[in-house]
Design a protein around this motif. Structure first.
Motif, short mmCIF file in Angstrom:
data_model
loop_
_atom_site.label_atom_id
_atom_site.label_comp_id
_atom_site.label_asym_id
_atom_site.label_seq_id
_atom_site.Cartn_x
_atom_site.Cartn_y
_atom_site.Cartn_z
N ILE A 15 -23.25 48.36 77.07
CA ILE A 15 -23.03 49.79 77.29
C ILE A 15 -22.33 50.42 76.09
CG2 ILE A 15 -21.73 51.46 78.70
CD1 ILE A 15 -22.31 49.59 81.09
N GLN A 16 -21.37 49.72 75.53
CA GLN A 16 -20.65 50.26 74.38
C GLN A 16 -21.57 50.39 73.17
OE1 GLN A 16 -17.15 47.75 74.16
NE2 GLN A 16 -15.97 49.22 75.37
N ASP A 17 -22.51 49.47 73.02
CA ASP A 17 -23.48 49.59 71.93
C ASP A 17 -24.33 50.86 72.12
OD1 ASP A 17 -22.60 47.24 70.77
OD2 ASP A 17 -24.23 46.01 71.59
N ARG A 18 -24.77 51.11 73.36
CA ARG A 18 -25.54 52.33 73.64
C ARG A 18 -24.68 53.56 73.40
NH1 ARG A 18 -26.81 51.53 79.41
NH2 ARG A 18 -26.99 53.78 79.41
N LYS A 19 -23.42 53.48 73.80
CA LYS A 19 -22.51 54.63 73.64
C LYS A 19 -22.34 54.98 72.16
CE LYS A 19 -18.09 54.03 74.13
NZ LYS A 19 -16.75 53.78 74.69
N THR A 79 -17.62 52.23 85.59
CA THR A 79 -17.99 51.36 86.71
C THR A 79 -17.97 49.89 86.29
OG1 THR A 79 -19.35 53.10 87.67
CG2 THR A 79 -19.79 50.86 88.40
N VAL A 80 -18.51 49.61 85.11
CA VAL A 80 -18.55 48.23 84.62
C VAL A 80 -17.14 47.75 84.29
CG1 VAL A 80 -19.37 46.78 82.71
CG2 VAL A 80 -20.93 48.35 83.85
N LEU A 81 -16.30 48.62 83.79
CA LEU A 81 -14.91 48.24 83.53
C LEU A 81 -14.20 47.83 84.81
CD1 LEU A 81 -13.72 50.87 80.91
CD2 LEU A 81 -13.65 48.39 80.64
N GLU A 82 -14.46 48.57 85.87
CA GLU A 82 -13.84 48.23 87.16
C GLU A 82 -14.29 46.87 87.66
OE1 GLU A 82 -14.96 51.70 89.50
OE2 GLU A 82 -12.86 52.34 89.48
N LEU A 88 -20.76 57.06 79.95
CA LEU A 88 -19.32 56.90 80.19
C LEU A 88 -19.03 56.58 81.66
CD1 LEU A 88 -17.91 59.73 77.92
CD2 LEU A 88 -17.74 57.25 77.54
N GLU A 89 -19.78 57.21 82.55
CA GLU A 89 -19.62 56.89 83.98
C GLU A 89 -20.00 55.45 84.26
OE1 GLU A 89 -21.62 59.72 86.50
OE2 GLU A 89 -20.68 61.41 85.47
N LEU A 133 -26.36 62.60 78.34
CA LEU A 133 -26.58 61.15 78.28
C LEU A 133 -25.27 60.42 78.05
CD1 LEU A 133 -28.43 58.68 78.21
CD2 LEU A 133 -28.90 59.20 75.79
N LEU A 134 -24.43 60.95 77.16
CA LEU A 134 -23.13 60.34 76.91
C LEU A 134 -22.28 60.34 78.18
CD1 LEU A 134 -21.05 59.10 74.98
CD2 LEU A 134 -20.39 61.43 74.34
N SER A 135 -22.29 61.43 78.91
CA SER A 135 -21.55 61.50 80.16
C SER A 135 -22.00 60.42 81.13
CB SER A 135 -21.72 62.89 80.78
OG SER A 135 -21.08 62.95 82.04
N SER A 136 -23.28 60.25 81.24
CA SER A 136 -23.84 59.23 82.12
C SER A 136 -23.42 57.82 81.67
CB SER A 136 -25.37 59.34 82.13
OG SER A 136 -25.95 58.30 82.87
#
Length: 76
Positions: A39-43, A26-29, A21-22, A16-19
């Motif tokens: 996303i960072q909250d979920r991470k 994508t969102v960073l780009e 991070l991917e 889940l963490l890998s997903s």
């Protein structure tokens, strides 16, 4: 929880963490800062769960270091 259950939980959380991070990459780009914050909250939540699961697994191993993580007789 059994050792096998703990290992499975750690593996699932790592996947889940890998997903996440991917997705974060994508969102960073795309420079979508609002989505990045979500996303960072979920991470962070997944990292905390992974930390707790890893600590639990290590505690089980420390409780009986002679016990193998995988019982080869049960899992040939």
């Amino acid at each position: 929880m059994t050792d096998a259950g703990s290992i499975a939980e750690v593996l699932n959380l790592a996947q889940l963490l890998s997903s996440i991070l991917e997705e974060e990459f994508t969102v960073l780009e795309s420079k979508n800062l609002e989505a990045l914050e979500l996303i960072q909250d979920r991470k962070v939540t997944v990292l905390q769960q992974l930390d707790a699961s890893w600590a639990s697994l290590n505690a089980q191993i420390q409780g009986d270091p002679s016990k193998p993580l995988i019982d080869e007789e049960k899992n040939p």
